[in-house]
Design a protein around this motif. Structure first.
Motif, short mmCIF file in Angstrom:
data_model
loop_
_atom_site.label_atom_id
_atom_site.label_comp_id
_atom_site.label_asym_id
_atom_site.label_seq_id
_atom_site.Cartn_x
_atom_site.Cartn_y
_atom_site.Cartn_z
N ARG A 92 0.80 -1.22 0.07
CA ARG A 92 -0.04 -0.05 -0.07
C ARG A 92 0.98 1.34 0.09
O ARG A 92 1.89 0.98 0.34
CB ARG A 92 -1.05 0.18 1.25
N SER A 109 2.11 4.34 1.81
CA SER A 109 2.22 4.83 3.30
C SER A 109 1.27 6.18 3.37
O SER A 109 1.10 6.86 4.64
CB SER A 109 3.53 4.91 3.61
N GLU A 113 -2.60 5.26 1.59
CA GLU A 113 -3.06 3.82 1.87
C GLU A 113 -3.92 3.04 0.61
O GLU A 113 -4.74 2.30 0.83
CB GLU A 113 -4.34 3.90 3.10
N GLN A 143 -2.45 11.84 4.41
CA GLN A 143 -2.96 11.82 5.75
C GLN A 143 -2.79 13.16 6.53
O GLN A 143 -1.58 13.82 6.25
CB GLN A 143 -2.09 10.70 6.62
N LYS A 194 -4.32 0.76 -2.01
CA LYS A 194 -3.82 -0.64 -2.21
C LYS A 194 -3.41 -0.79 -3.75
O LYS A 194 -4.27 -0.74 -4.79
CB LYS A 194 -4.82 -1.77 -1.80
#
Length: 128
Positions: A43, A45, A48, A127, A50
């Motif tokens: 994945r 980082s 995320e 993120q 896939k």
């Protein structure tokens, strides 16, 4: 190359995540380390994503690899036969040599093109 960020071309040529384009999909950036040419992160980082959507996902990249190999072959022929005035036999050896030398690059480009057919760039997917 950062001017192209946000385009599929950027992700294809840099091998970065097709969604966030922040991280390399490959564990080893150098495609000429042949024992690790296919090693990919599971994945991203950062976002995320896939990379393997399903088992055997990258088998489709074989079809893309054929087209990319033809493009490299045509380029080798044009350079050797037209620009360097080589014979047909010499041009044939130039094509074979080109395909052997660039095999790892062709494999990576094919995977990058294949995965970019299924994912699109999304701004601000990292993120927080």
């Amino acid at each position: 190359m950062s001017l192209l960020k946000g385009t599929k071309i950027y992700s294809i040529f840099t091998g970065t995540c097709p969604v966030c384009q922040e991280e390399s999909m490959y564990e080893e950036k150098n495609p000429y380390k042949l024992h690790r040419v296919f090693k990919m992160h599971e994945r991203c980082s950062n976002c995320e994503t896939k990379y393997k959507i399903e088992p055997s996902f990258f088998y489709g990249a074989m079809y893309v690899s054929y087209a990319v190999g033809i493009a490299f072959s045509v380029a080798a022929f044009i350079i050797s036969y037209i620009f360097l005035n080589a014979s047909l036999l010499t041009s044939f050896f130039a094509i074979v040599g080109t395909l052997i030398i660039f095999m790892p690059v062709i494999m990576r480009l094919s995977r990058n093109i294949w995965i970019n057919l299924f994912f699109s760039y999304k701004k601000n997917t990292g993120q927080v």
